[in-house]
Design a protein around this motif. Structure first.
Motif, mmCIF file in Angstrom:
data_model
loop_
_atom_site.group_PDB
_atom_site.id
_atom_site.type_symbol
_atom_site.label_atom_id
_atom_site.label_comp_id
_atom_site.label_asym_id
_atom_site.label_seq_id
_atom_site.Cartn_x
_atom_site.Cartn_y
_atom_site.Cartn_z
ATOM 1 N N ALA B 794 52.793 4.663 -3.297
ATOM 2 C CA ALA B 794 52.105 5.948 -3.324
ATOM 3 C C ALA B 794 52.059 6.564 -1.927
ATOM 4 C CB ALA B 794 50.696 5.758 -3.865
ATOM 5 N N ARG B 798 53.660 10.124 -0.841
ATOM 6 C CA ARG B 798 52.867 11.238 -0.308
ATOM 7 C C ARG B 798 53.679 12.067 0.683
ATOM 8 N NH1 ARG B 798 47.038 9.494 -0.308
ATOM 9 N NH2 ARG B 798 47.731 7.702 0.859
ATOM 10 N N TYR C 23 45.217 5.562 -9.924
ATOM 11 C CA TYR C 23 45.381 5.131 -8.522
ATOM 12 C C TYR C 23 44.195 4.267 -8.145
ATOM 13 C CZ TYR C 23 49.252 8.363 -8.068
ATOM 14 O OH TYR C 23 50.444 8.981 -8.224
ATOM 15 N N VAL C 29 44.816 8.920 -14.160
ATOM 16 C CA VAL C 29 45.528 10.203 -14.054
ATOM 17 C C VAL C 29 46.291 10.462 -15.352
ATOM 18 C CG1 VAL C 29 47.246 11.507 -12.759
ATOM 19 C CG2 VAL C 29 45.737 9.893 -11.563
ATOM 20 N N GLU C 48 48.492 21.967 -14.565
ATOM 21 C CA GLU C 48 47.724 22.428 -13.411
ATOM 22 C C GLU C 48 47.912 21.490 -12.227
ATOM 23 O OE1 GLU C 48 43.695 23.139 -14.423
ATOM 24 O OE2 GLU C 48 44.229 24.688 -15.880
ATOM 25 N N SER C 49 47.589 22.029 -11.086
ATOM 26 C CA SER C 49 47.668 21.191 -9.885
ATOM 27 C C SER C 49 46.732 20.005 -10.035
ATOM 28 C CB SER C 49 47.285 22.010 -8.652
ATOM 29 O OG SER C 49 47.344 21.214 -7.506
ATOM 30 N N GLY C 50 47.251 18.836 -9.783
ATOM 31 C CA GLY C 50 46.438 17.630 -9.873
ATOM 32 C C GLY C 50 46.420 17.033 -11.262
ATOM 33 N N SER C 51 47.195 17.593 -12.172
ATOM 34 C CA SER C 51 47.162 17.106 -13.542
ATOM 35 C C SER C 51 47.985 15.827 -13.700
ATOM 36 C CB SER C 51 47.679 18.190 -14.486
ATOM 37 O OG SER C 51 48.992 18.554 -14.093
ATOM 38 N N GLY C 52 48.839 15.499 -12.720
ATOM 39 C CA GLY C 52 49.579 14.238 -12.794
ATOM 40 C C GLY C 52 51.062 14.413 -13.007
ATOM 41 N N LYS C 53 51.583 15.611 -12.793
ATOM 42 C CA LYS C 53 53.008 15.871 -12.997
ATOM 43 C C LYS C 53 53.864 14.997 -12.081
ATOM 44 C CE LYS C 53 52.665 20.256 -11.894
ATOM 45 N NZ LYS C 53 51.222 20.362 -11.578
ATOM 46 N N SER C 54 53.524 15.059 -10.784
ATOM 47 C CA SER C 54 54.306 14.266 -9.813
ATOM 48 C C SER C 54 54.190 12.793 -10.131
ATOM 49 C CB SER C 54 53.816 14.526 -8.395
ATOM 50 O OG SER C 54 54.028 15.872 -8.057
ATOM 51 N N THR C 55 52.989 12.394 -10.527
ATOM 52 C CA THR C 55 52.767 10.987 -10.869
ATOM 53 C C THR C 55 53.723 10.560 -11.980
ATOM 54 O OG1 THR C 55 50.462 11.236 -10.260
ATOM 55 C CG2 THR C 55 51.026 9.332 -11.610
ATOM 56 N N GLU C 173 59.116 20.163 -8.241
ATOM 57 C CA GLU C 173 58.939 21.452 -7.571
ATOM 58 C C GLU C 173 59.913 21.616 -6.417
ATOM 59 O OE1 GLU C 173 54.927 22.925 -7.068
ATOM 60 O OE2 GLU C 173 54.208 20.969 -7.758
ATOM 61 N N HIS C 206 55.822 25.086 -11.682
ATOM 62 C CA HIS C 206 54.658 25.909 -12.027
ATOM 63 C C HIS C 206 55.090 27.184 -12.731
ATOM 64 C CE1 HIS C 206 51.300 23.857 -10.165
ATOM 65 N NE2 HIS C 206 52.082 23.543 -9.135
HETATM 66 N N1 LIG Z 1 48.449 8.085 -3.751
HETATM 67 C C1 LIG Z 1 47.397 8.545 -4.456
HETATM 68 N N2 LIG Z 1 46.242 7.913 -4.371
HETATM 69 C C2 LIG Z 1 45.165 8.331 -5.062
HETATM 70 N N3 LIG Z 1 45.159 9.363 -5.843
HETATM 71 C C3 LIG Z 1 46.313 10.080 -6.005
HETATM 72 C C4 LIG Z 1 47.488 9.682 -5.309
HETATM 73 N N4 LIG Z 1 48.467 10.556 -5.612
HETATM 74 C C5 LIG Z 1 47.909 11.429 -6.493
HETATM 75 N N5 LIG Z 1 46.636 11.138 -6.689
HETATM 76 C C6 LIG Z 1 45.716 11.836 -7.581
HETATM 77 O O1 LIG Z 1 46.250 11.828 -8.903
HETATM 78 C C7 LIG Z 1 46.085 13.051 -9.465
HETATM 79 C C8 LIG Z 1 47.425 13.585 -9.916
HETATM 80 O O2 LIG Z 1 48.222 13.854 -8.786
HETATM 81 P P1 LIG Z 1 49.668 14.468 -8.830
HETATM 82 O O3 LIG Z 1 50.206 14.514 -7.472
HETATM 83 O O4 LIG Z 1 50.427 13.729 -9.876
HETATM 84 O O5 LIG Z 1 49.341 15.945 -9.336
HETATM 85 P P2 LIG Z 1 50.319 17.132 -9.600
HETATM 86 O O6 LIG Z 1 50.147 17.503 -11.010
HETATM 87 O O7 LIG Z 1 51.657 16.808 -9.131
HETATM 88 O O8 LIG Z 1 49.690 18.281 -8.704
HETATM 89 P P3 LIG Z 1 50.431 19.446 -7.886
HETATM 90 O O9 LIG Z 1 50.812 20.491 -8.889
HETATM 91 O O10 LIG Z 1 49.426 19.915 -6.955
HETATM 92 O O11 LIG Z 1 51.600 18.824 -7.225
HETATM 93 C C9 LIG Z 1 45.410 13.979 -8.522
HETATM 94 O O12 LIG Z 1 44.059 14.054 -8.876
HETATM 95 C C10 LIG Z 1 45.592 13.299 -7.203
HETATM 96 O O13 LIG Z 1 44.437 13.512 -6.431
#
Ligand SMILES: Nc1ncnc2c1ncn2[C@@H]1O[C@H](COP(=O)(O)OP(=O)(O)OP(=O)(O)O)[C@@H](O)[C@H]1O
Ligand SMILES: [Mg+2]
Lengths: 346, 804, 226
Positions: B794, B798, C23, C29, C48-55, C173, C206
């Motif tokens: 992770a 980042r 995490y 997530v 939405e931002s923070g919804s977990g897409k990247s995850t 993105e 997005h």
């Molecule tokens: N390394 C990490 N450690 C702890 N929490 C994390 C970590 N990476 C992401 N998160 C949390 O997991 C959640 C999902 O994050 P993620 O990056 O997947 O969101 P996202 O949908 O890609 O957002 P964005 O559109 O802003 O990129 C968020 O609440 C974020 O704070």
């Protein structure tokens, strides 16, 4: 005179406390040292020489001199002997310590020097016959005690003088047994108060022919002053009419102890007991960081003496290991004359 | 407001504890080694001052009789002529296996010696009667006193802190008994106050020679070069430590840029920020400096006994083996820590103060700043040229050190360009994508690591240089010992008389007897010991001549010429063909110069007959005895029995060599210890640099990782990178070290000790050092590698997501 | 352009089955996400931002480990894989394009372009140069990434990704940091290349406009696919 001068001088040179201890409870016989005896019969010339069994001894010459130009000068030549132990032996192990002080007082300044040595190796000592007392190149010697040559020098002064006695020896106190306190401390003490002195002073400004009168003290003892005595004022005065006066005051907490000897022009002398002479400081000078009386009123009612004694130079300070004031004085009042004054404990 | 800003600034350290630790350790290391050397030096200097005050050296003239002791009668003659002199009787006094200097002074006439003043003023002041009359008292340092008490048959002992550790002070009357020299005086000290007129010395005591302080052995001057050596090492360590500080502060500032930008946006002036940061740095420097002082005190305490042994062995200077804490030393240490920290932070602080308010907070991953690298290299070249020029034009010990400093710093500045070049070469040769990346990445890392690598370069070069010097010296020295110590036995008689007897007794029993007679004379460069020798093939065959005229031995043995040692030759610029005036009226041609290691003073050798003319009546108490080696032990025993000689009066060649070698080894213990410490600091500098680079490493590593290299692979590569860089640096350090050792051997040694040594190389030592270096690099990289291994994916991810 | 494809009958390339992920020290997530992607299929992932897409994307790319469920990538189950196994899979089976910092800073553009292909040992010089040409970075091959604009950097990243002719391209993105024109330009190029090579694409975005141009579209919200 200056019993303590030597004590303190030695003390200053070497550790103090043990001396203080050694003397604190000193009674009659001092660690195997002989002590002065009432009624001692002097033997000359032997007694002009050293007495190693006594703790302290000196050959103390002062002279009031006049140069060709009429100005007054004074010189001092002193050899002290102090015994750590009451014997003499050859070599460095000798317990006899010798110390020389020499000074010239001009109307302007005061020159002095100091020498130290131990006995046993010939660097310093004294012999009775022929008479000699010396330390390093300083020397007082002659075929006999009445005919002497005297030499000493320091960094910037020196003198070569010859002395010729004009009268007999004078014995102080009871035939040379001189009491120093009401507790009975005493010394053997005699003087030759009337040497004719001639010779040359070597001064930075040049050599100077001088002549005048010299006074030699011989004294030895093993006893210190009384415990309360802090210093003394000692006068040797030669009046123009030929009479002389030796007078001292030992200053003590329990009161002063005074003693004097009146020496008539013919050489006869008379001891004057405690209290017969009075000494009053008239004026002090600031010398070497302290106040020292440099003008005195000395009275001896028995002899009709009431004189003012004042220093030729106030700054006649001997900044030697043991510091004291020693310098020529002039006398005015009922009697006129010159002399020497020594003051310690200021 | 100030408080709030400070709080914000300091919060950084709470979040970066390791960084804070590194910074403090960096300051502490820099200060520690420097102040250790300072402590050693000032301890030694204090000892010299004590010794000089005690012996009245360097202040008063002395009278001596070159041929032997002065009788008391002579002293009295001088005194009675007005000469104010004080008698001293001195000599070695045996204490079991050790020999101390016993000094008897005339305590009545001598000027106030510190030890005596101290004794007088102490609570238990000795009675003068006890001091001056039998059995007397002896004064000794608190180190020596217990040893003396064990002795039993000595006079009562008084302890004195004013005495050097190997001096016994007593009255001359006591000394003549202890030394068994009744009536003898070694020298007369001419006191400062003399009467207005004294006769000339020649009229009273023509046999006495007057020595002015400048012609006496001045420990301070003699040992000056040794201390300069130590100081140079101290400065090197200091500089290496500052590399760490520089790196850490740089990172901390970079990381705080965002915070600082925000604060400025909120209305905190740059001025105030700079002042507060300065205050913060000073505060940290004081803490680090205090830690360093503790460290330095410890190191100095550990090294001091060896330094003391060195100085005693090499220069005969006595130094106390005990440390004392001096306030001025502590103050200097803290001042150095603060100054060093501010110096090391200057660049970072300046950059910060120039930072426009709107600059982003990002740490530039890396920039290939080739022009800057070239500029640095140019500066390096200029420094090398400057140092060389200084040496060539001025010369001397200081210029020698300037040359060294120029070479070292210059080479250090050249390092980044050289390494970058080498790495580019490798990168171009690399085939696989990973290899390519690794080389390129190493080059990218270079700017961040170059300071640490410079530190490593300096430490390595110093190690190689000093190591080569020491080993060359050792080799030469051992060879020289073999040449020089040719007699099987060396005998010292009690006096001239016994010397005669021994010589007669030995005559029929051995191959040859070589009397060694010596007198001390004065030369404008210092004391000069003149030896008389007899004609023996052993000299002609073995004597270690460096340069000589033809027919050298014939000329010397017939009394026409003199040999001098290298020290005198170099100091006074005397070589074969020149002349030397030994005493007024005795001028001889120099026929040869011989090497003479482990001895600070000038020496000369003439035939025995010539010596008799120059200094009649000199005692012959020492002999070399040539005989079959296998009989030596038996003969030694018989000699001791026959003449009732103590053990140490009959010495085997082998024992003498062993002792000489032991002294030699001790001499360089300190140097090697400092060497190792410097290397350690350099290793630490690499570690801190790697840690510093850590945050900048992630953007480099993350893409590679994402493309399919796992973390253990990456960690291995990380280790390899550090080791490779260290290895490359070590390779570059080798030539630098050799140049350094050449300078040490041919420039510094000649100036410091007075001899020049041939240079030998020891490749095995280099190999050992090389391995040590790789190990250090491996250890330094181990921590970052471990971190990488444990790094959660992770965190790597980042890099791609969070705004940086 | 032949973007139309049948939704069935194609082999499944990526199967995400009931994945849960949280995490350390945080709330979950992903709370049971399931998703499949066929070969050659393109899928837009919004939320939405923070919804977990990247995850989710990172899990699909074998970059990180998950708590529960299973992901099967090109027939390989991810959960039993260790670090090295996942690295191997990344090297061989996926290409990744992130929002930023895709490139290795110490390498030149050309080295970056070929890096992945050489790791996977499937380098095709001609294809790489063709890609560089098409992506408009052919003149920049000797430069280092820091000397490129954001758009140029992302085009190089796409080039590197496509250089291995991936079966699956994961893009998070890729134009998020770019302005509109640059963004459109980069995206067009990417979609065209994906279409040409027949790669499957999972794209986090997005933008609804972009999402509309792909085969499918899923929305992530509250830890579930909506
Ligand atoms: N390394 C990490 N450690 C702890 N929490 C994390 C970590 N990476 C992401 N998160 C949390 O997991 C959640 C999902 O994050 P993620 O990056 O997947 O969101 P996202 O949908 O890609 O957002 P964005 O559109 O802003 O990129 C968020 O609440 C974020 O704070
Ligand atoms: Mg995201």
């Amino acid at each position: 005179m200056n019993v303590r001068a030597l004590l303190i001088a030695i003390m200053c040179m070497l550790p103090v406390s043990s001396w203080a201890q050694g003397y604190a409870g000193l009674g009659g016989s001092a660690d195997g040292f002989e002590i002065p005896q009432r009624g001692y019969q002097f033997e000359f010339p032997k007694d002009h020489g050293p007495h190693p069994a006594f703790r302290i001894e000196w050959w103390y010459l002062t002279a009031n001199l006049t140069a060709d130009d009429g100005r007054d000068y004074g010189i001092q030549w002193t050899l002290f002997r102090s015994a750590l132990k009451p014997f003499e032996t050859e070599g460095w192990q000798s317990p006899q310590i010798w110390m020389g002080h020499a000074a010239v007082t001009t109307p302007e300044t005061h020159y002095f020097a100091e020498r130290l040595s131990r006995g046993g190796i010939g660097q310093a000592g004294a012999t009775a016959e022929p008479f000699a007392a010396w330390i390093d190149e300083w020397q007082m010697s002659g075929p006999d005690f009445d005919t002497l040559t005297l030499t000493a020098s320091g960094k910037d002064f020196g003198y070569d003088l010859s002395l010729k006695a004009q009268g007999p020896l004078v014995f102080h106190g009871e035939n040379g047994y001189s009491v120093k306190s009401s507790d009975g401390q005493a010394s053997h003490y005699y003087s030759q108060p009337s040497y004719n002195v001639e010779g040359v002073l070597h001064l930075p400004e040049g050599d100077m022919a001088v002549s005048g009168n010299g006074w030699l003290d011989r004294e030895w003892s093993s006893q210190p002053l009384a415990e309360d005595q802090s210093g003394w004022d000692w006068f040797s005065l030669s009046f123009d009419d030929g009479d002389k006066l030796m007078a001292f005051r030992l200053r003590g907490d329990r009161g002063d102890f005074t003693s004097a000897t009146w020496i008539s022009a013919d050489g006869s002398s008379m001891a004057l007991s405690d209290g017969s002479t009075s000494f009053t400081p008239l004026e002090t000078a600031h010398v070497a960081g302290r106040d020292v009386p440099v003008a005195w009123r000395v009275t001896l009612p028995d002899r009709g003496v009431d004189v003012e004694v004042s220093a030729l130079v106030p700054d006649a300070w001997m900044a030697t290991r043991f510091e004291y004031w020693e310098g020529p004085v002039t006398v005015t009042g009922t009697h006129e004359g010159r002399g020497y004054l020594e003051m310690t404990g200021y | 407001m100030t408080r709030t800003v400070l709080q914000a600034l300091l919060s950084h350290w709470r979040a970066h504890r390791l960084q804070l630790g590194t910074l403090l350790i960096g300051i502490a290391l820099a200060t520690g080694l420097w102040s250790a050397v300072q402590a050693i030096n000032s301890e030694a200097r204090a000892s010299y001052a004590r010794a000089n005050a005690q012996l009245a050296l360097g202040q008063l003239d002395e009278l001596r009789d070159p041929t032997g002791p002065i009788p008391i009668a002579r002293y009295v003659d001088l005194r009675r002529a007005g000469w104010q002199v004080a008698a001293v009787l001195e000599g070695p006094y045996r204490l079991g296996t050790r020999s101390v200097h016993l000094m008897g002074v005339d305590m009545v006439a001598y000027p106030a010696l510190p030890a005596i003043v101290e004794a007088e003023q102490s609570a238990a002041a000795p009675d003068p009667a006890d001091m001056l009359t039998a059995p007397g008292r002896i004064l000794a340092s608190s180190e020596l006193a217990p040893l003396l008490r064990e002795q039993g048959d000595l006079p009562p002992i008084l302890e004195s802190s004013a005495l050097p550790p190997d001096v016994i002070l007593t009255d001359i009357g006591v000394a003549e008994t202890l030394l068994d020299q009744q009536g003898d005086i070694s020298r007369l000290v001419v006191l400062s106050d003399q009467p207005r007129l004294v006769p000339a010395l020649s009229d009273i005591a023509p046999e006495l020679q007057r020595f002015s302080p400048s012609s006496q052995v001045d420990t301070d001057q003699l040992t000056g070069s040794f201390h300069l050596n130590l100081s140079a090492f101290g400065m090197l360590s200091f500089a290496v430590g500052l590399f760490i500080v520089h790196g850490t502060v740089g990172l901390a500032f970079a990381q705080r840029r965002g915070m600082i930008r925000t604060m400025r946006a909120l209305g905190v002036s740059m001025r105030r920020l700079v002042v507060l940061i300065l205050a913060e740095l000073t505060f940290l420097a004081v803490i680090g400096g205090a830690l360093g002082l503790a460290l330095g005190f410890f190191i100095a305490g550990a090294l001091l006994p060896d330094v003391a042994a060195t100085l005693r062995g090499l220069y005969g200077a006595s130094v106390s083996g005990q440390m004392s804490l001096r306030p001025e030393w502590a103050a200097a240490g803290i001042a150095m820590a603060v100054a060093g920290t501010l110096l090391a932070s200057g660049q970072a602080l300046w950059r910060l103060s120039q930072m426009p308010i709107l600059t982003g907070p990002g740490v530039r991953a890396w920039q290939d700043n080739a022009p800057a690298r070239r500029l640095t290299a140019l500066a390096g070249l200029i420094l090398i040229a400057g140092g060389t020029l200084a040496y060539l034009s001025v010369g001397g010990l200081i210029a020698g050190f300037v040359l060294l400093a120029g070479l070292l710093t210059g080479a250090a500045l050249l390092l980044p360009l050289s390494l970058s070049g080498v790495l580019a070469l490798f990168a171009r040769r690399a085939q696989g994508p990973v290899a390519q990346w690794v080389w390129a990445d190493m080059r990218a890392q270079l700017p961040g690591l170059s300071l640490a690598l410079m530190a490593l370069l300096l430490a390595l070069a110093a190690n190689i240089g000093v190591g080569t010097m020491v080993s060359s010296f050792r080799l030469t020295f051992v060879g020289w010992l073999d040449q020089r110590l040719t007699s099987e036995l060396y005998v010292t008689a009690v006096d001239d008389q016994q010397g005669q007897e021994i010589s007669e007794w030995l005559q029929p029993r051995v191959d040859a007897i070589l009397p060694l007679r010596t007198v001390e004379l004065a030369h404008e460069t210092g004391p000069l010991f003149l030896y008389g020798i007899v004609d023996d093939p052993v000299y002609r065959l073995h004597w270690p001549l460096i340069t000589s005229a033809t027919g050298v031995w014939d000329d010397v043995m017939t009394g026409h010429a003199v040999l001098i040692n290298e020290q005198l030759g170099r100091r006074a610029d005397l070589w074969p063909g020149d002349t030397l005036e030994l005493r007024p009226g005795h001028v001889l041609t120099i026929a040869g110069v011989y090497s003479d290691y482990g001895n600070p003073t000038g020496q000369a050798m003439v035939s025995m007959a010539q010596l008799d003319q120059i200094a009649p009546g000199a005692e012959t108490r020492r002999f070399g005895v040539r005989m079959p080696p296998e009989d030596a032990t038996e003969m030694a025993q018989e000699l001791r029995r026959q003449f009732d000689l103590p053990r140490q009066s009959v010495v085997h060649q082998a024992a003498m060599k062993a002792q000489s070698r032991a002294i030699f080894e001790k001499t360089f213990v300190v140097t090697s210890a400092l060497n190792v410490l410097t290397l350690g600091v350099a290793g630490f500098a690499i570690l801190t640099s790697l840690l510093t680079l850590w945050t900048q490493r992630l953007p480099q590593i993350a893409p590679v990782w994402a493309l399919g290299l796992d973390r253990s692979q990456l960690a291995r590569l990380e280790l390899m990178r550090s080791v490779t860089l260290a290895a490359l640096t070590a390779c570059l350090a080798l030539p630098l070290g050799l140049v350094l050792s050449w300078v040490l051997l041919t420039v510094i040694n000649v100036q410091a000790f007075g001899w020049r040594l041939p240079m030998y190389v020891f490749p095995l030592d280099w190999l050992y050092l090389f391995v040590l270096t790789l190990l250090a690099a491996l250890i330094a990289a181990a921590l970052p590698a471990m971190r990488l291994l444990r790094l959660p994916p992770a965190d790597l991810l980042r890099v791609f997501a969070s705004e940086r | 352009m032949h973007i139309l494809r049948s939704k069935t009958g194609q082999a499944m390339l990526l199967n995400i089955d009931n994945i849960q992920k949280s995490y350390p020290g945080g709330r979950p997530v992903l709370k049971g996400v399931s998703l499949t992607l066929d070969k050659g299929q393109t899928l837009a992932l919004t939320g939405e931002s923070g919804s977990g897409k990247s995850t989710l994307l990172n899990l699909a790319g074998a970059l990180d480990s998950f708590d529960q469920g299973e992901i099967t990538l090109d027939g390989t189950r991810l959960s039993p894989l260790d670090d090295a196994g996942r690295a191997q899979l990344r090297r061989q089976s996926v290409s990744l394009v992130f929002q930023q910092f895709n490139l290795i800073p110490s390498l030149t553009v050309l080295q970056n372009l070929t890096f992945h292909a050489r790791l996977a040992e499937c380098q095709d010089q001609e294809w790489t140069l063709h890609l560089a040409d098409r992506l408009g970075v052919a003149d920049l091959l000797d430069r280092h990434p820091e000397n490129l604009s954001g758009g140029q950097q992302q085009r190089v990243a796409i080039g590197r990704a496509m250089a291995v002719r991936p079966k699956l391209l994961l893009a998070d993105e890729p134009t998020g940091n770019l302005d509109e024109t640059a963004s459109a330009n980069v995206l067009d190029l990417m979609l065209a290349l994906v279409a040409d090579t027949g790669a499957a694409l999972l794209l986090v975005t997005h933008s609804h406009d972009i999402a509309a141009r792909l085969d499918r579209r899923v929305h992530l919200s509250g830890g579930h696919i909506q």
